[in-house]
Design a protein around this motif. Sequence first.
Motif, PDB file in Angstrom:
ATOM      1  N   LYS A   1      29.415  35.613  59.255  1.00 46.46           N
ATOM      2  CA  LYS A   1      29.057  34.611  60.257  1.00 46.46           C
ATOM      3  C   LYS A   1      27.747  33.914  59.919  1.00 46.46           C
ATOM      4  O   LYS A   1      27.339  32.991  60.624  1.00 46.46           O
ATOM      5  CB  LYS A   1      28.909  35.282  61.622  1.00 46.46           C
ATOM      6  N   ASP A   2      27.044  34.366  58.873  1.00 46.99           N
ATOM      7  CA  ASP A   2      25.693  33.869  58.607  1.00 46.99           C
ATOM      8  C   ASP A   2      25.685  32.696  57.636  1.00 46.99           C
ATOM      9  O   ASP A   2      24.726  32.486  56.913  1.00 46.99           O
ATOM     10  CB  ASP A   2      24.839  35.005  58.054  1.00 46.99           C
ATOM     11  N   GLY A   3      26.720  31.938  57.594  1.00 48.63           N
ATOM     12  CA  GLY A   3      26.776  30.798  56.697  1.00 48.63           C
ATOM     13  C   GLY A   3      28.013  30.874  55.822  1.00 48.63           C
ATOM     14  O   GLY A   3      28.783  31.843  55.891  1.00 48.63           O
ATOM     15  N   TYR A   4      28.172  29.841  55.020  1.00 50.68           N
ATOM     16  CA  TYR A   4      29.345  29.784  54.156  1.00 50.68           C
ATOM     17  C   TYR A   4      29.108  30.563  52.860  1.00 50.68           C
ATOM     18  O   TYR A   4      28.026  30.459  52.272  1.00 50.68           O
ATOM     19  CB  TYR A   4      29.693  28.337  53.827  1.00 50.68           C
ATOM     20  N   HIS A   5      30.097  31.302  52.483  1.00 49.12           N
ATOM     21  CA  HIS A   5      30.017  32.096  51.259  1.00 49.12           C
ATOM     22  C   HIS A   5      31.289  31.886  50.453  1.00 49.12           C
ATOM     23  O   HIS A   5      32.337  31.535  51.012  1.00 49.12           O
ATOM     24  CB  HIS A   5      29.873  33.592  51.569  1.00 49.12           C
ATOM     25  N   GLY A   6      31.158  32.109  49.215  1.00 44.90           N
ATOM     26  CA  GLY A   6      32.343  31.993  48.373  1.00 44.90           C
ATOM     27  C   GLY A   6      32.137  32.679  47.054  1.00 44.90           C
ATOM     28  O   GLY A   6      31.022  33.069  46.696  1.00 44.90           O
ATOM     29  N   LEU A   7      33.206  32.875  46.375  1.00 41.72           N
ATOM     30  CA  LEU A   7      33.127  33.430  45.027  1.00 41.72           C
ATOM     31  C   LEU A   7      34.276  32.866  44.202  1.00 41.72           C
ATOM     32  O   LEU A   7      35.325  32.491  44.740  1.00 41.72           O
ATOM     33  CB  LEU A   7      33.154  34.958  45.043  1.00 41.72           C
ATOM     34  N   ALA A   8      34.032  32.781  42.943  1.00 41.97           N
ATOM     35  CA  ALA A   8      35.075  32.374  41.996  1.00 41.97           C
ATOM     36  C   ALA A   8      34.998  33.304  40.804  1.00 41.97           C
ATOM     37  O   ALA A   8      33.906  33.677  40.371  1.00 41.97           O
ATOM     38  CB  ALA A   8      34.870  30.931  41.556  1.00 41.97           C
ATOM     39  N   GLU A   9      36.138  33.670  40.337  1.00 48.63           N
ATOM     40  CA  GLU A   9      36.158  34.641  39.244  1.00 48.63           C
ATOM     41  C   GLU A   9      37.247  34.259  38.261  1.00 48.63           C
ATOM     42  O   GLU A   9      38.351  33.900  38.654  1.00 48.63           O
ATOM     43  CB  GLU A   9      36.431  36.029  39.811  1.00 48.63           C
ATOM     44  N   VAL A  10      36.915  34.331  37.007  1.00 49.57           N
ATOM     45  CA  VAL A  10      37.885  34.059  35.946  1.00 49.57           C
ATOM     46  C   VAL A  10      37.810  35.191  34.928  1.00 49.57           C
ATOM     47  O   VAL A  10      36.717  35.559  34.493  1.00 49.57           O
ATOM     48  CB  VAL A  10      37.587  32.727  35.239  1.00 49.57           C
ATOM     49  N   SER A  11      38.941  35.761  34.634  1.00 50.64           N
ATOM     50  CA  SER A  11      38.992  36.724  33.537  1.00 50.64           C
ATOM     51  C   SER A  11      39.999  36.206  32.530  1.00 50.64           C
ATOM     52  O   SER A  11      40.660  35.193  32.763  1.00 50.64           O
ATOM     53  CB  SER A  11      39.394  38.112  34.047  1.00 50.64           C
ATOM     54  N   ILE A  12      40.113  36.893  31.431  1.00 54.74           N
ATOM     55  CA  ILE A  12      41.000  36.379  30.385  1.00 54.74           C
ATOM     56  C   ILE A  12      42.457  36.404  30.817  1.00 54.74           C
ATOM     57  O   ILE A  12      43.300  35.780  30.196  1.00 54.74           O
ATOM     58  CB  ILE A  12      40.835  37.170  29.076  1.00 54.74           C
ATOM     59  N   LEU A  13      42.739  37.094  31.893  1.00 56.11           N
ATOM     60  CA  LEU A  13      44.134  37.212  32.304  1.00 56.11           C
ATOM     61  C   LEU A  13      44.398  36.765  33.724  1.00 56.11           C
ATOM     62  O   LEU A  13      45.508  36.873  34.215  1.00 56.11           O
ATOM     63  CB  LEU A  13      44.602  38.667  32.131  1.00 56.11           C
TER      64      LEU A  13
END
Lengths: 319, 323
Positions: A109-121
């Motif tokens: 609730k404390d703001g916008y968060h995100g993540l992006a992840e790329v692996s070889i597969l």
Amino acid sequence: VTKRTLVAAEMERSAGTHGDALLSLQNLPGVARPPPFSGQLVVRGSAPQDTNVFIDGTNVPLVYHFGGLSSVVPTELLKKIDFYPGNYSAQYGRGMGGIVDVGLRDPKKDGYHGLAEVSILGARALVEGPIGSGWTFLASGQRSWLDLLVTPVLKATHASTTAMPRFFGWISYTLSRSERRDVPSEPYALYQFDQTHVLTILGSYKLGRGWTLGGRFRLTSGDLYTPRDTGAYDATVGSQLAVSSFPPYGSRMPLFEQLDIRLDRSFTRGPVRGSAFIDIQNVYFANNPMGLSYNYNYTKSTPINGLPLLPITGVRFEL
Amino acid sequence: MTHRHAHRLSTALVVLLAACQQVKLDPPNKIASVRILATRADQPYARPGATVTMDVLAIDGRPTKAAPMNVYWVPSVCANPPSDMYSACFPALQQALPRGVDLAPLLASGTSFTFRMPDDAIASHLPADGEPYGVAFVFTIACAGHVEYVPSGRAAPDGVPFGCFDDSGVRLGADDFVFAYSRVYAFAARSNQNPVLGGVTFGGDPVDVAQGISAGICTESNTDHCPTRPLDVVVPNDSQELDPSNLDVDGQVLHEQLYVDYYLTGGRVMNDTVVIFDPRAGRPSGTGDEFSAPADAGEYQVWVVAHDNRGGAAWQSFPLHVR
């Protein structure tokens, strides 16, 4: 009642699990090594379908996908994992194996968060945050390249807001024997999923400066199988039949052994936290026969070995 | 991802692992031992009381032959065993055959065998869905020695109750012994003709089965890279009969399915089995196979066996000359 509550911060950095907390269940005492690419939980020698997984109270019949290499729930969403290898409450309904009760956290609730992840597969992303009037949202998706590569594919996840101790790990050994009989007049015989000995040694150590090194070693009884021999030839169809020995699953493959190693490097640049990892399964290339492939008349066979050495690397950025 | 998709994926991955194994097993159509490839009844669907003549395609492909191969038939056919299972015939054999003796005097020998479909073949069969029928099981044995009765016991109830032994009493293995069964169905009115195998083509040209075909050796170290030539069969369209038991969702009667098995003592074909007539589509395009020659020059043999899916069969054989 045996109940084991898992801490995601530890689970997600276990070697050989690619940061997937639910996959770490397979390291616990009482849980056997599953058949390759099956995505199954084998608890105390019971059939995989005898173990039920609940996510926020809802029974999820298939909690692993991509050939058992990844779970359907992002590790970041997990609040707790309660694992009951047996003797659990009637609230979980019917089941002869174990129970996995997964609780999910609320979106931030404390703001916008995100993540992006790329692996070889594979790749995945997650966004969450408030949308006013006390409402919050969270959306997550992942895409594996498995269908494109037709090779064993692993999805990678890691990171958590929970502090991780400098070292964690355990040594677990399970001695069990699973026998069944189809009818009362038959003698008991080993059940298909019996793994009498399961030894797991697991550890992870924070080296400092963002580096973490972990490893997992497993030594378990081999899989049971039913030997086959030459049977009759169906001359009408043109097909050679096999004769299966009795009782079924009366023979066992050689011991299974595998060492997995994982190396993580975390870093922070302003508001962005990043991490990179490499997770290597079966470091010393143990063959680990999982079954037999027969020739046309079942007079010769060759072992079907498990995963070869499999390195997976990936990178992730989180806001 | 559904259970079905997960199962498919796991199966594909396991198959992929199996394909990566170092030890390669011989393909099923490589002939290097005593083999029974097919049997053929002159009436795949016989009337009760009819006289049926069976032929067997038995091959002795052993590179060295310590003793000649003999072909035997169990003289009493087994009609309507429980659940139409061939192994349900074995208890009756246990009572009829002595143990520890050469059964040759009690067996019929040769590549042909004649029996009479029991008069009550249909009447004695338990009622089933569809057209009433009966089924007779005929047992054939190819053995490079002498045959004895060997009860399989509880450990393998569907195990073969015969063994093949050499002169010194040593039990021979699967390279010297094959036990086969054939089904001949009894119907009051239905009939089925054996497929007509009109010929074979190699590289698009008709094959003279007496002269055979010629090819140069394959010089590639990886046999997957050997040059190939098309190998196909000539089967007239009217060889594919209507199959009254095969109905589509609209109740339309479909045809039977025809397929071909290729066997060789040298070289290989891309597909062991090729469907040449589909029940719905008839003869599809590209029913041929791809032949590649062995690495060693010599004289080899090729067998082509055409089956329909109702017990009919036909075969041809021709030599393969590799230069």
